[in-house]
Design an enzyme around this catalytic site. Structure first.
Site, mmCIF file in Angstrom:
data_model
loop_
_atom_site.group_PDB
_atom_site.id
_atom_site.type_symbol
_atom_site.label_atom_id
_atom_site.label_comp_id
_atom_site.label_asym_id
_atom_site.label_seq_id
_atom_site.Cartn_x
_atom_site.Cartn_y
_atom_site.Cartn_z
ATOM 1 N N GLY A 222 0.649 -0.788 -0.247
ATOM 2 C CA GLY A 222 -0.040 -0.087 -0.229
ATOM 3 C C GLY A 222 0.909 1.757 -0.191
ATOM 4 C CD GLU B 259 2.133 0.393 7.130
ATOM 5 O OE1 GLU B 259 1.715 0.681 6.093
ATOM 6 O OE2 GLU B 259 1.598 -0.421 8.017
ATOM 7 C CG ASP B 260 -1.170 2.056 2.815
ATOM 8 O OD1 ASP B 260 -0.237 1.591 3.661
ATOM 9 O OD2 ASP B 260 -1.980 1.717 2.337
ATOM 10 C CG ASP C 214 -7.378 -0.221 10.592
ATOM 11 O OD1 ASP C 214 -8.078 0.180 11.250
ATOM 12 O OD2 ASP C 214 -8.223 -0.441 9.576
ATOM 13 C CE LYS D 291 -10.257 3.939 8.373
ATOM 14 N NZ LYS D 291 -10.896 2.697 7.046
ATOM 15 C CG PHE E 177 -13.618 -0.368 2.479
ATOM 16 C CD1 PHE E 177 -12.606 0.158 1.788
ATOM 17 C CD2 PHE E 177 -13.774 -1.448 3.367
ATOM 18 C CE1 PHE E 177 -11.815 -0.492 0.973
ATOM 19 C CE2 PHE E 177 -13.192 -2.263 2.559
ATOM 20 C CZ PHE E 177 -11.507 -2.156 2.289
ATOM 21 C CB VAL E 178 -9.840 5.176 2.923
ATOM 22 C CG1 VAL E 178 -10.884 6.111 3.351
ATOM 23 C CG2 VAL E 178 -9.087 5.185 4.081
ATOM 24 C CG ASP F 1 -5.237 -3.589 -1.620
ATOM 25 O OD1 ASP F 1 -5.150 -3.132 -0.845
ATOM 26 O OD2 ASP F 1 -5.382 -4.425 -1.995
ATOM 27 N NE ARG G 27 -2.151 -3.177 -5.219
ATOM 28 C CZ ARG G 27 -2.402 -3.104 -2.881
ATOM 29 N NH1 ARG G 27 -2.355 -2.204 -1.668
ATOM 30 N NH2 ARG G 27 -2.833 -4.264 -2.428
#
Ligand code: PRP
Length: 211
Positions: A69, A126-127, A130, A158, A179-180, A186, A192
């Site tokens: 990601g 990191e993307d 969570d 998040k 949900f992003v 992805d 992506r």
């Protein structure tokens, strides 16, 4: 693959916000709305890149992007290091904690070992953070392998979904519990390539994709 979606919510406090809905070229049909435009992402990544560069001066840092990601964010971030610290190196490692579903399995798998980090000042890129499981596991691993320091940097935080208490040093944006996708993120290996971050339509992750 990743993440559950919550109800539409307010943007959490902290992080940065951008104007929404500015995309002129139209959204992917599976995307409900744009959350962060390409321009907004570029501006904020630039800010964080400059802050990181100042912090890392003289440390010959090793930036490690977490595949898959973070590949887009990492590519933009390293070019936003201004002025770039002498001896900066870039690498990647591969971690995954989810299958093709939307919920965390709770297990973090590191498929590709990181480069030699002994004595290095490492920046984990990191993307999204969570539950925090991936980042926590990677920080522990890099420390165990002898990194001199580990700085954590994420595009999206998040925080509402956090299960593991992990410190995030640099976060570009607080992310609502939705949900992003896009800009490297992805769902089931799709989306992506979108240049913006958008909220996925529920139909798209319920098996009713429009294309
Ligand atoms: C995503 C993301 C983080 C992780 C965050 O990776 O890139 O690594 O989930 O979730 P957590 O905080 O709950 O651990 P994913 O496993 O979806 O793999 P990908 O990067 O290849 O899409």
């Amino acid at each position: 693959p990743r993440r559950t979606s919550g109800p539409l919510g307010e943007q959490p406090e902290g992080g940065r916000s951008c104007e929404m809905g500015s995309r002129g070229g139209g959204l992917h049909p599976d995307v409900e709305r744009e959350l962060f435009s390409a321009e907004c992402l570029a501006a904020r990544v630039g800010e964080v890149g400059r802050a990181l560069a100042a912090e890392l001066e003289g440390k010959r840092p090793l930036l490690l992007g977490v595949l898959r990601g973070a590949f887009v964010f990492a590519a933009d971030l390293v070019r936003a290091l201004e002025p770039v610290p002498e001896g900066t190196e870039v690498g990647f490692l591969r971690a995954s904690s989810y299958g093709a579903g939307t919920e965390s399995s709770g297990q973090v798998r590191v498929d590709a070992p990181p480069p030699d980090v002994r004595g290095r000042h490492v920046v984990l890129v990191e993307d999204i953070v969570d539950t925090g499981r991936t980042l926590a596991a990677l920080v522990a691993r890099l420390r165990a392998e002898g990194a001199e320091s580990v700085t954590t940097c994420t595009l999206l935080d998040k925080a509402a979904r956090r299960v593991v208490d992990v410190h995030v040093d640099h976060s570009c944006f607080a992310c609502p519990d939705e949900f992003v996708v896009g800009y490297g993120l992805d769902f089931d290996e799709r989306y992506r390539t979108l240049p913006y971050i958008g909220v996925l339509k529920p139909a798209a992750y319920s098996g009713l994709s429009s294309d």
